[in-house]
Design an enzyme around this catalytic site. Structure first.
Site, short mmCIF file in Angstrom:
data_model
loop_
_atom_site.label_atom_id
_atom_site.label_comp_id
_atom_site.label_asym_id
_atom_site.label_seq_id
_atom_site.Cartn_x
_atom_site.Cartn_y
_atom_site.Cartn_z
N ASP A 282 33.62 7.77 -1.15
CA ASP A 282 33.88 6.35 -1.42
C ASP A 282 34.88 5.67 -0.48
O ASP A 282 34.56 4.72 0.25
CB ASP A 282 34.33 6.14 -2.88
CG ASP A 282 35.43 7.13 -3.35
OD1 ASP A 282 35.83 7.99 -2.56
OD2 ASP A 282 35.86 7.02 -4.51
N GLU A 417 38.32 0.43 -10.58
CA GLU A 417 37.48 -0.15 -9.51
C GLU A 417 36.84 -1.49 -9.87
O GLU A 417 36.78 -2.40 -9.03
CB GLU A 417 36.40 0.85 -9.08
CG GLU A 417 36.93 2.06 -8.31
CD GLU A 417 37.61 3.11 -9.19
OE1 GLU A 417 37.39 3.08 -10.42
OE2 GLU A 417 38.36 3.96 -8.67
C1 DMJ Z 1 42.47 6.39 -7.56
O1 DMJ Z 1 43.32 7.44 -7.35
C2 DMJ Z 1 42.03 5.75 -6.26
O2 DMJ Z 1 41.55 4.48 -6.52
C3 DMJ Z 1 40.99 6.57 -5.55
O3 DMJ Z 1 40.51 5.91 -4.42
C4 DMJ Z 1 39.84 6.86 -6.47
N1 DMJ Z 1 40.25 7.43 -7.71
C5 DMJ Z 1 41.34 6.82 -8.42
C6 DMJ Z 1 40.95 5.72 -9.37
O4 DMJ Z 1 39.75 5.78 -9.92
#
Ligand code: DMJ
Length: 517
Positions: A282, A417
């Site tokens: 992602d 998100e």
């Molecule tokens: C966070 O630690 C960050 O946004 C990361 O990029 C993805 N996982 C978590 C939140 O979901």
């Protein structure tokens, strides 16, 4: 009866095209005439009433924005109360058992939340947290930490808090943790290991593999580049730019999409043929765009790779669901498409909108809006109004619902998100529906995840409002990201962390855009 000279009459004029065009004009003239017939007192009264209504409307808007902001502050205070009472100085609150969990043993929640408190104006809470950082926080500890997680949550927050406050304590701490993470880059390939012992200065991959995840090694760049700029020491930037240089040239991409793993010995992609915008890939895409923005839009390779990847998404991963035709981003495994979308993918509408704000093609904004609707539906279509961790979209004719959720995917970890993307979409469009969607989500967090004695908890089942089944864990990103993005979403002030001056790291910590300083 009016005197002849003031009697209403209709004057028709023929336009060039020969059609009669003046009914609007007539109405306007007629209103104006009626207005002029009123006495001065009558006119004053009408003007006064209109002004009053306008003011009331503005007050209403202000109060509703203010009450939403206050609701976020209240949620933060409630979360903080649990953390303070049961987990102070530890990594994560376990709100149900009124205890704590350790991951790195570095006060992760407290550090992740620093800049949120500053932005929300929670001065008392910020002051006590600063005190803890000054007196208690030590990185001289024999602990293994994950390079990516400690970079985005700890280094990112310390750098951001330093910028917002100007307090050199946070810069000193950032330098300390930054230099302690550097041994991770001592690998044969210069692709970093996933884990570092910050006390011993040793690093290693996970026990079961010599691979690192692609998202992890390509989403530490904003922080290390900024650390070099602030310290004047290029070693941090050089280390992370080397990773980007290698990934830029690597074989194994499909239309700009990257596999999920990379080997730290030979620097090659592994597990090839699998492509996702979710877990393990992602933030690679997010950081391509954001590094280009951070560096003042000069580093063309980032932009090229980002634009190519967006095309790759459109070509390979973007589909529509039935029956509602929601656009979603699925996954590809050796040519086989799977309609599976992680909640993590919901960073994408915000990132696409940010790119469009910076002059990238307008269709990125269109796609952002479509995906935003989908991410909202991932909440709205659940019985609790909260999204599952993973959704499967129906694509076959005759299906009656767009979203299916497998039993193992029904949990909600208080992730940010969707709220993050709502914030970008609202900032750029000013369309109130995005605030309204966020408001609904906040209320559902309050309804199903708030623990009366303090804190919020992840839940196991978003499909069962009667029994959402708490997991007894409040992730640090709930304070670091989710509540911060709620606050920014409800704020009407575009200068509260202006998107022309700051770029958010993937943990919602704003870092300065270099040429905007
Ligand atoms: C966070 O630690 C960050 O946004 C990361 O990029 C993805 N996982 C978590 C939140 O979901």
């Amino acid at each position: 009866m009016l005197p002849p000279s003031r009697r209403d009459f209709v004057s028709l004029t023929v336009s060039e095209s020969g059609s009669y065009t003046n009914s609007k004009q007539w109405r306007r003239q007629s209103c104006w005439r009626k207005w002029k017939q009123l006495s001065r007192l009558q006119r004053s009264l009408i003007l006064f009433t209109l002004m009053l209504l306008l003011q009331l409307f503005l007050v209403f808007l202000f109060l509703s924005a203010e009450s939403r902001l206050e609701a976020v502050r209240e949620a933060f205070r409630h979360a903080w109360k649990g953390y303070k009472n049961f987990a102070w100085g530890h990594d994560e609150l376990k709100p149900i058992s009124k205890s704590y969990g350790e991951w790195f043993g570095l006060g992760l929640t407290l550090i992740d939340a620093l800049d949120t408190m500053w932005i929300l104006g929670l001065e008392e809470e910020f002051a006590e947290a600063r005190q803890w950082v000054a007196k208690e926080l030590s990185f001289d500890k024999n602990v293994d930490v994950n390079l990516f997680e400690s970079t985005i949550r700890i280094l990112g927050s310390l750098l951001s808090t330093y910028h917002l406050t100007g307090d050199s304590l946070f810069l000193e701490k950032a330098k300390d943790i930054g230099s302690r993470l550097m041994p991770a880059f001592n690998t044969a390939s210069k692709i970093p290991y996933s884990d570092v012992n910050i006390g011993k200065g040793t690093a290693h991959p996970p026990q079961w593999t010599s691979d690192s995840s692609v998202a992890e090694v390509t989403s530490i760049q904003l922080e290390f580049r900024e650390l070099s700029r602030l310290t004047g020491d290029p070693k941090y930037k050089l280390a992370v730019m080397e990773v980007m240089k290698q990934v830029h040239k690597l074989d194994g991409k499909q239309d700009g999409l990257v596999p999920m793993f990379i080997n730290t010995n030979n620097g090659l992609f592994t597990h090839q043929g699998m492509y996702t915008l979710g877990a393990r890939a992602d933030s690679y895409y997010e950081y391509l765009l954001k590094q280009w923005i951070q560096g003042g839009k000069t580093e063309k390779e980032f932009l090229d790779d980002y634009l190519q990847a967006v095309e790759g998404v459109k070509k390979n991963l973007l589909k529509k669901s039935t029956p509602s035709g929601l656009a979603f981003v699925g996954e590809l495994s050796h040519g086989h498409f799977s309609p599976k979308m992680d909640h993590l993918v919901c960073f994408l509408p915000g990132t696409l909108a940010l790119g469009a704000h910076y002059g990238l093609p307008a269709d990125h904004m269109e796609l952002a809006k479509q995906l935003m609707e989908t991410c909202y539906q991932m909440y709205a279509q659940m019985e609790t109004g909260l999204s599952p961790e993973i959704a499967h979209f129906n694509m076959h004719e005759g299906s009656t619902q767009d979203v299916d959720v497998k039993i193992a995917d029904r949990h909600n970890l208080l992730r940010p998100e969707t709220v993050e993307s709502l914030f970008y979409l609202y900032r750029f469009t000013k369309d109130k529906k995005y605030q309204q969607w966020g408001w609904e989500i906040l209320q559902n967090f309050n309804k199903y995840t708030r623990v009366p004695t303090g804190g919020y908890t992840s839940i196991n089942n978003v499909r069962d409002p009667a029994s959402p089944n708490p997991r007894d864990k409040m992730e640090s990103f709930f304070l670091g990201e989710t509540l911060k993005y709620f606050y920014l979403l409800f704020s009407e002030d575009p200068n509260l962390i202006s998107l022309d001056k700051y770029v958010f790291n993937t943990e919602a910590h704003p870092l300065p855009i270099w040429n905007s300083l």
